[in-house]
Scaffold this motif. Structure first.
Motif, mmCIF file in Angstrom:
data_model
loop_
_atom_site.group_PDB
_atom_site.id
_atom_site.type_symbol
_atom_site.label_atom_id
_atom_site.label_comp_id
_atom_site.label_asym_id
_atom_site.label_seq_id
_atom_site.Cartn_x
_atom_site.Cartn_y
_atom_site.Cartn_z
ATOM 1 N N TRP A 87 54.551 28.390 5.998
ATOM 2 C CA TRP A 87 55.400 29.363 6.680
ATOM 3 C C TRP A 87 55.328 30.673 5.921
ATOM 4 C CZ3 TRP A 87 56.416 24.327 6.108
ATOM 5 C CH2 TRP A 87 56.882 23.597 7.214
ATOM 6 N N ARG A 91 59.893 33.730 7.618
ATOM 7 C CA ARG A 91 60.194 32.776 8.698
ATOM 8 C C ARG A 91 60.684 31.428 8.178
ATOM 9 N NH1 ARG A 91 56.845 30.635 11.562
ATOM 10 N NH2 ARG A 91 58.257 30.346 13.277
ATOM 11 N N PHE A 92 60.544 31.198 6.885
ATOM 12 C CA PHE A 92 60.947 29.898 6.327
ATOM 13 C C PHE A 92 62.464 29.783 6.358
ATOM 14 C CE2 PHE A 92 61.760 26.858 2.853
ATOM 15 C CZ PHE A 92 60.985 25.809 3.331
ATOM 16 N N PRO A 105 55.780 25.934 11.877
ATOM 17 C CA PRO A 105 55.036 26.586 10.800
ATOM 18 C C PRO A 105 54.111 27.675 11.348
ATOM 19 C CG PRO A 105 54.437 24.249 10.983
ATOM 20 C CD PRO A 105 55.398 24.548 12.066
ATOM 21 N N ASP A 106 53.641 28.532 10.454
ATOM 22 C CA ASP A 106 52.654 29.550 10.801
ATOM 23 C C ASP A 106 51.234 29.019 10.663
ATOM 24 O OD1 ASP A 106 54.356 31.952 11.283
ATOM 25 O OD2 ASP A 106 55.025 31.469 9.258
#
Length: 186
Positions: A87, A91-92, A105-106
């Motif tokens: 992430w 964004r986490f 997740p990314d």
């Protein structure tokens, strides 16, 4: 003949599986697979060691990521356990109150093995796409390959495939060179 509807698996069902297995909930079913083999674990560990310092820790790279091994990710009603997931820090979600993370997740990387390849490709890839994971990697330590995908208009686009001793700089970790020969345990 009347067919009884199957009861959907719940998180509680994971407590019934043996310690040497990995449990996931996919399409409402409890999917249980053996713990990763040494070859699989080696590829996962080395890749994590390659991207962790520059991206998770910011050593020799841009930082800004949280990279986790075999973390539980709850996407809707699906509970997945990718080999590696990352992430971007912004964004986490931080430490979850439950055992799982519920933010897509990314980046996800699945290391294929004979007993998980079908699940990873046929079941899990579409779930990751539905939940907007932008980057997905498949690594096969037996055939010594890396396939790199990007989500585009809700579908996976194969960006590139690499093999053997290729040296790669590929998104989302293009700032560092990954030497694939280090992933293959001989």
């Amino acid at each position: 003949m009347v067919e009884l509807a199957k009861q959907k698996a719940t998180y509680q069902d994971l407590y019934s599986i043996p310690d040497n297995m990995v449990g996931e909930i996919i399409d409402g079913e409890l999917v249980v697979t053996p713990r990763p083999s040494v070859r699989h674990a080696h590829a996962t560990s080395i890749l994590g060691n390659e991207i962790g310092p520059p991206y998770h820790l910011g050593r020799g790279g841009p930082g800004g990521w949280i990279i986790l091994f075999e973390v539980e990710i709850m996407l809707g009603e699906e509970l997945l356990v990718p080999d590696l997931a990352g992430w971007k820090k912004e964004r986490f979600p931080g430490l979850p109150k439950d055992n799982w993370i519920s933010v897509s997740p990314d980046w996800v990387c699945e290391i294929l093995s004979p007993c998980t390849a079908r699940i990873d490709k046929v079941k899990k890839m579409p779930i990751y796409a539905r939940h907007g994971v932008p980057h997905f990697w498949l690594i096969d330590p037996v055939t010594k390959t890396l396939e790199v995908f990007r989500l585009q208009a809700g579908n996976w686009l194969l960006l590139a495939a690499f093999a053997d001793d290729d040296k790669v700089r590929i998104e989302p970790f293009q700032e560092v060179t990954i030497e694939l020969n280090n992933l293959w345990l001989e």
